[in-house]
Design an enzyme around this catalytic site. Sequence first.
Site, PDB file in Angstrom:
ATOM      1  N   HIS A 162      60.003  46.054  34.356  1.00 58.53           N
ATOM      2  CA  HIS A 162      60.198  46.686  33.039  1.00 58.53           C
ATOM      3  C   HIS A 162      60.593  45.668  31.978  1.00 58.53           C
ATOM      4  CE1 HIS A 162      60.243  50.388  35.414  1.00 58.53           C
ATOM      5  NE2 HIS A 162      61.085  49.755  36.203  1.00 58.53           N
ATOM      6  N   SER A 283      50.495  26.750  11.738  1.00 64.63           N
ATOM      7  CA  SER A 283      50.268  27.772  10.725  1.00 64.63           C
ATOM      8  C   SER A 283      49.939  27.084   9.407  1.00 64.63           C
ATOM      9  CB  SER A 283      51.536  28.611  10.577  1.00 64.63           C
ATOM     10  OG  SER A 283      51.553  29.234   9.315  1.00 64.63           O
ATOM     11  N   LYS A 289      55.698  26.398  12.818  1.00 63.27           N
ATOM     12  CA  LYS A 289      55.033  27.145  13.878  1.00 63.27           C
ATOM     13  C   LYS A 289      54.190  26.283  14.821  1.00 63.27           C
ATOM     14  CE  LYS A 289      55.243  31.020  14.273  1.00 63.27           C
ATOM     15  NZ  LYS A 289      54.553  32.132  13.635  1.00 63.27           N
ATOM     16  N   GLU A 296      46.423  33.575  23.572  1.00 61.91           N
ATOM     17  CA  GLU A 296      46.223  34.787  22.755  1.00 61.91           C
ATOM     18  C   GLU A 296      44.735  35.129  22.652  1.00 61.91           C
ATOM     19  OE1 GLU A 296      48.251  34.273  19.024  1.00 61.91           O
ATOM     20  OE2 GLU A 296      50.231  34.310  19.970  1.00 61.91           O
TER      21      GLU A 296
END
Length: 465
Positions: A162, A283, A289, A296
Amino acid sequence: MNSTQDLQYTWAGRFSEPVSDLVKRYTASVDFDQRMWRQDIRGSLAHAKMLARQGIITVSDLADIERGMTTITVEIENGQFQWSLDLEDVHLNIEKRLTTLVGDAGKRLHTGRSRNDQVATDIRLFLRDGIDGILALLKNFQIAILALAEREAATPMPGFTHLQIAQPVTFGHHMLAYFEMFLRDSERFTDCRKRVNRLPLGAAALAGTTYPIDREFVAAELGFDAVCENSLDAVSDRDFAIEFCAACALTMTHISRLSEELVLWMSPRVGFIQIADRFCTGSSIMPQKKNPDVPELARGKTGRVYGDLTALLTLMKSQPLAYNKDNQEDKEPLFDALDTVSDTLIIFADMMGGVTVKADALRAALKQGFATATDLADYLVKKGLPFRDAHEAVGRAVKAAEQKGVDLTELSLAELQAFSPQVALGEDVFAALTIEGSLAARNHIGGAAPEQVKAAIGRAKKRLG
Ligand code: ARG
């Protein structure tokens, strides 16, 4: 050669007007099926060889066909071959060029076959190569996973359920879970290959042919295990391609789960790992970043492979026997699934090799999550407390520790004893509550003990072959 002449070459006898340009583009497949040119030539050569052996064409026809195909191969390899939309697909383009090069022998090549069994043969040959490629890539990827597992075999990390810290495992153990998934994926591809590797040629359009053909000879020439038994089925079903896409979809499911974890683990809020800079991008606005673009994108591309599978399933449902032009739509999803999985596996093999594990962060997380609470319950059970009572006692201990803002090991012996006065809780409880103690205790096949993880890596290497 203009389009009317090309049309005459194939079926103009039956037609009184040419198709519009849009219909021509709509019905043609040469833009994408030219990718199967090697398979098309290979299949044609085996067919021609069989025709000559059976006396259906002459030996000199065969020699002309072979000579013409050699020229065509060179032309395609050198980018000189003129692909024509007027000739619809890879099959007619190559056959037409052959006839231009060698004359009547070229026109005899199509004796006893149809594009229906020809295209089914080409796809199977293409897919067989594709599967062999994927199997090799999967193996490389798994070697990279095993190397990482071996490096971090004994590195404790929190195991989650979980998405909450559950019990200690090791990073190597976690990697071995992925090894198992990808091993099943390769088994699926290997199994699928058996059903791909059947020869449709000889089915002709749908009913077989009147010529005295030798299908077994062609099958052996092309390395097929056997012939497709039924001519209608041979030209019609694409279940082998669907199965391939299903194997691709499951592989991408596993890639996507791994990607999700990599993204999570390298989030600065978690900070369990780093992946090499060459798999990340920055970025354009936020200078701080470093984004995990590769995992992804792989997570995103999983969706397109599911799309490929869905496209093929939908393509096949409701098609009456035997061949229908719908089947021309099988190629792009198939190619897309093959390319996506292949590229992903190449990149991931490299990326996993460059994962840096931050052992300190993993240990710090373990300390915050009461990860050894189950070990305390197991300790009490071994001292004679029924498991349900032990579970409750430890629940109370965790609540108390949480209120004090400490770990279970930071409670005193007296405090711990107070939660389970029925049993003789001794100093040895603290050893059971350490991360190392918890790990070492899971000492059975498939368990998280470092000793077991190392043994599992040894077995995994053998299973990989
Ligand atoms: N380009 C076609 C395909 O990909 C070849 C078979 C065409 N057969 C036919 N009867 N129209 O399926």
